[in-house]
Design an enzyme around this catalytic site. Structure first.
Site, PDB file in Angstrom:
ATOM      1  N   SER A 658     -20.594   9.848 -39.442  1.00 62.63           N
ATOM      2  CA  SER A 658     -19.241   9.385 -39.127  1.00 62.63           C
ATOM      3  C   SER A 658     -18.169  10.142 -39.897  1.00 62.63           C
ATOM      4  O   SER A 658     -16.981   9.998 -39.597  1.00 62.63           O
ATOM      5  CB  SER A 658     -19.117   7.882 -39.407  1.00 62.63           C
ATOM      6  OG  SER A 658     -19.320   7.612 -40.781  1.00 62.63           O
ATOM      7  N   LYS A 701     -13.955  -0.150 -41.808  1.00 59.40           N
ATOM      8  CA  LYS A 701     -13.403   1.098 -42.328  1.00 59.40           C
ATOM      9  C   LYS A 701     -11.872   1.073 -42.326  1.00 59.40           C
ATOM     10  O   LYS A 701     -11.232   1.461 -43.304  1.00 59.40           O
ATOM     11  CB  LYS A 701     -13.925   2.277 -41.505  1.00 59.40           C
ATOM     12  CG  LYS A 701     -15.416   2.536 -41.700  1.00 59.40           C
ATOM     13  CD  LYS A 701     -15.923   3.638 -40.796  1.00 59.40           C
ATOM     14  CE  LYS A 701     -17.408   3.905 -41.034  1.00 59.40           C
ATOM     15  NZ  LYS A 701     -17.945   4.942 -40.153  1.00 59.40           N
TER      16      LYS A 701
END
Length: 807
Positions: A658, A701
């Site tokens: 990611s 996140k």
């Protein structure tokens, strides 16, 4: 392609419209009868339970919070209620082979009745038989046999004595026994007088005495035979008396259980054994104290003999309605297949059929057995024992100590019991696939996979079903009803748990826990109904209980120990985002990612991998961005770049791809020498064509970077770049949505690397023109020119391995 605009606040969280929930409280909603969000699992359960053929046992797997056991038990209960109740099983003494107890099947409820009948029978034997031996009639008849033997002894001795007297001798009795001596005038001749007799007379008398001694020896040899004949007559009398005494008791039992041929045969054997062992049941005669031990031993032998007639009720279904279903929390080998216990007697371990104990397979026989697969596998030999029983279709009670010759204690070998059971294993998906791959017997014994989902689609219909589910769970747990705003808050939290605005979580145990804590909060403020504020308080409290490490990391970042910028610009530096998962709590953590470049041989060094902190997925992401870099900017000439990428202040493992887009942005910034806005953070993986791909944990996140920015003060230019394909997953906290609505925080949907670099730098990325070159002043042109310059300088150096570091 124009740079993307920040998402509107309504795209960051999908709440439940109040107009959809047309009720005031959950008291107005009917219970949900079906299983929420598990149609595939329920279909598999119905199939596995419905098919009665061998091997169609079930393995139910899915997330631990999916409440698999409750769903399985609910389905089983529904089917078991309409099925026939299996019979009882008892173990009884095997009179021919005592170490092989017999297993006897009985109709449900009859096992307990037989056990009680035999207990009463034993109590009757304790009094009836001794009483029969104490009657005057028995004593008189027994005395006749005794007198007959004595009289015969006396008659034969008297006849022998008369013959001896006729031959000049007489029978004398001494402490040493019986013998003959010469007589004269009716008196025994003294040895001195006998020595004075003529020799011929002495020889005649000696011959007569020897002849009579021979006759005496022959007579004495007959005494044991006559005594045995007397004892046999007494035994026959005892059998007759015992048969008469026990016959009435046994006849009553035979009449009561006449419909069970097996029990009638057993009662016949009991009667024969009682008659054969009549002597054991006589009450010992009172005697002097020296006989106390003998009397005690006789009493113990009598009790032991009586114990043979007890019935060991192994399985009792007298109170069972329908087929049984059993959950065994500790599936050890013995708890599954049963065991034979021992008792200590005078320092020795002994056992008998009454110490045979049932296992879970016995209790569930004829029905359903639910087991935790992991617990079965970690118990020694439990898995093999379960497979053996299912394969052979019978239950054999075997001691592990006897099987492996660990102990030498005499044990039993009970007769096996036929097995007809449906086994349901519960476990995690990984465990199911692992057993399936490693155990060749597994697929033949557990043919039905019951796959529980962890989420379900979210639409108008499923949201209403979820509301009914919430109402059902609240009522079942005795909680306060929820108002519609509280229901909407729970549904929204369910979507957050699923990590997807278009899905709802099927991990119902987490929802149950949330409802319980919300009810506690409502009770604390004295409310009769759970409100949205109670749900929010419960969520916040659950987060607070688990976020000590998150707060510690954020505190260290605020104090400057962990270097993360949320303002300003920097070349070759970008804020990446990752998720730390601790137990059931996950949170986002910003990390500084930096890139350094120099002339080289086309290598992009992943420092995390070099020091063995980078996992394979992270390394894969770095290799992909290396391929993208070379294919886009160095098609006609060698890639003459040596670059290094690193997560700064990373002291643990790094995995996942990611951060690959963030790493690429740092490289592009370093090559173009264009600074990146540090007020932004980035997440997203890339493919070789430069498309930004979806990642997991997008909400955590974003919130992780938001918390840091808010702590330092929101400036209005802070935000996060996320893959556009993750927009449908956004279910951000209300405070994040509020800040975005006020323009103090932004979330940018990114589809390509070009879009992302434009947002991060404020410069156009640039597209290749007619001459296959990027427009001047664009990021891509600057990168391409820099790489071309590296290639030219490398040629000037003659391709030597020398490298020159630059920014």
């Amino acid at each position: 392609m124009a740079a993307p605009k920040a998402l509107k606040a309504k795209a960051l969280r999908r709440n439940v419209p109040r107009s959809l929930l047309r009720f005031e409280t959950t008291d107005q909603l009917a219970d949900l009868e079906s299983v929420l969000g598990q149609s595939r699992a329920v279909e598999a359960l119905e199939l596995g339970i419905g098919i009665g053929r061998p091997g169609f046992n079930l393995f139910a797997f899915g997330p631990a919070e999916a409440n698999k056991r409750a769903v399985v038990e609910g389905s089983i209960q529904k089917h078991a209620a309409g099925q026939a109740t299996p019979g009882d099983w008892v173990y009884v003494h095997n009179f021919a082979r005592p170490h092989n107890p017999d297993a006897v099947p009985l109709p449900p409820g009859r096992g307990g009745a037989l056990r009680d009948d035999m207990e009463r029978f034993i109590e009757e034997l304790r009094t009836t038989i001794p009483a029969a031996f104490e009657t005057d009639e028995y004593r008189a008849r027994a005395l006749v046999f005794e007198d007959e033997v004595k009289e015969r002894h006396q008659q034969e001795l008297s006849a022998l004595e008369r013959r001896a007297q006729a031959r000049g001798t007489t029978l004398v009795r001494t402490p040493l026994g019986m013998g003959f001596a010469p007589v004269r005038d009716g008196k025994v001749i003294e040895p001195e007088a006998f020595a004075e007799l003529p020799e011929a007379e002495r020889e005649r008398i000696a011959k007569e005495i020897a002849s009579m001694q021979t006759e005496l020896q022959a007579l004495v040899a007959q005494f044991p035979i006559w005594q045995r004949e007397g004892r046999d007559k007494l035994k026959a009398l005892n059998r007759e008396v015992t048969a008469h005494a026990v016959g009435l008791l046994i006849d009553e039992l035979r009449e009561k259980h006449a419909d069970l041929s097996g029990i009638v045969e057993y009662l016949n054997r009991v009667e024969s054994d009682v008659v054969d062992n009549a002597e054991l049941f006589r009450r010992p005669d009172d005697g002097p104290s020296s006989a106390t031990m003998a009397q005690g031993l006789a009493a113990a032998a009598s009790e032991s003999a009586l114990g043979r007639y007890r019935v060991n009720l192994l399985v009792d279904h007298g109170a069972t309605d329908g087929a049984p279903f059993v959950y065994e929390p500790n599936p050890s080998y013995q708890n599954l297949v049963g065991r034979v216990e021992h008792r200590s007697e005078m320092g020795t371990l002994t056992t008998d059929f009454s110490l045979i104990k049932a296992g879970a397979l016995h209790k569930a026989n004829g029905g359903y057995l639910i087991l935790d697969a992991h617990k079965v596998l970690i118990q020694p030999y439990a898995w093999e024992g379960l497979k053996q029983a299912l394969t052979s279709k019978d239950i054999r009670i075997e001691s592990l100590g006897q099987m492996f010759s660990i102990v030498s204690t005499v044990s039993l070998e009970p007769a096996p019991i036929p097995l007809d059971v449906k086994v349901v294993l519960l476990g995690e998906p990984m465990l199911y696939y692992l057993i399936h791959a490693r155990d060749p017997d597994f697929s033949a014994l557990f043919k039905v996979a019951v796959d529980f989902d962890d989420r379900m689609p979210r639409d108008r219909g499923t949201s209403l079903l979820y509301a009914r589910f919430i109402a059902t769970q609240a009522r079942a747990a005795g909680l306060r009803p929820l108002d519609r705003d509280a229901v909407g808050a729970v549904i929204a939290e369910s979507a957050r748990l699923a990590g997807d605005a278009e899905r709802l979580s099927a991990r119902t145990r987490l929802i149950d826990d949330l409802l319980s804590e919300a009810d506690y909060r409502a009770a604390g403020r004295g409310a009769s109904v759970i409100g949205a504020e109670d749900v929010a308080a419960a969520i916040a409290a659950a987060t607070r209980r688990s976020d000590r490490l998150r707060r510690r990391l954020q505190d260290e970042t605020e104090r400057g120990t962990i270097l993360i910028d949320t303002a300003g610009n920097a070349v070759g530096q970008v804020n990446g985002l990752s998720v730390i998962q601790l137990g059931g709590y996950g949170f986002g953590r910003p990390s500084r990612i930096t890139a350094r470049i120099r002339i080289g041989r086309g290598e992009v060094v992943d420092i995390e991998r070099e020091v063995e902190l980078g996992g394979p997925l992270h390394s894969k992401g770095v290799l992909i961005l290396s391929s993208y870099l070379a294919a886009r900017y160095a098609v006609d000439e060698p890639l003459s770049l040596s670059a290094s990428l690193v997560f700064e202040q990373s002291y643990g493992g790094v995995d996942g791809d990611s951060a690959s887009s963030a790493e690429l942005y740092a490289l592009l910034s370093a090559l173009a020498e264009v600074p990146i806005r540090q007020s932004l953070a980035v997440t997203g993986s890339i493919n070789q064509n430069g498309a930004v791909q979806a990642i997991g944990g997008v909400n955590e996140k974003i919130e992780g970077f938001f918390d840091l920015c808010r702590a330092r003060g929101l400036t209005g230019d802070q935000g996060v770049l996320v893959p556009a394909s993750n927009v449908k997953h956004l279910m951000l906290r209300a405070d994040v949505v509020e800040a975005a609505s006020a323009g103090r925080f932004h979330v940018y949907p990114i589809e390509t690397i070009d879009q992302g670099i434009e947002v991060l730098t404020g410069h156009r990325a640039g597209r290749r023109g007619a001459r296959d070159r990027f427009p001047k002043g664009t990021i891509n042109r600057l990168v391409a020119d820099r790489l071309r310059d590296f290639a030219e300088k490398r040629r000037q150096f003659g391709g030597a391995g020398r490298e020159t570091e630059t920014r």
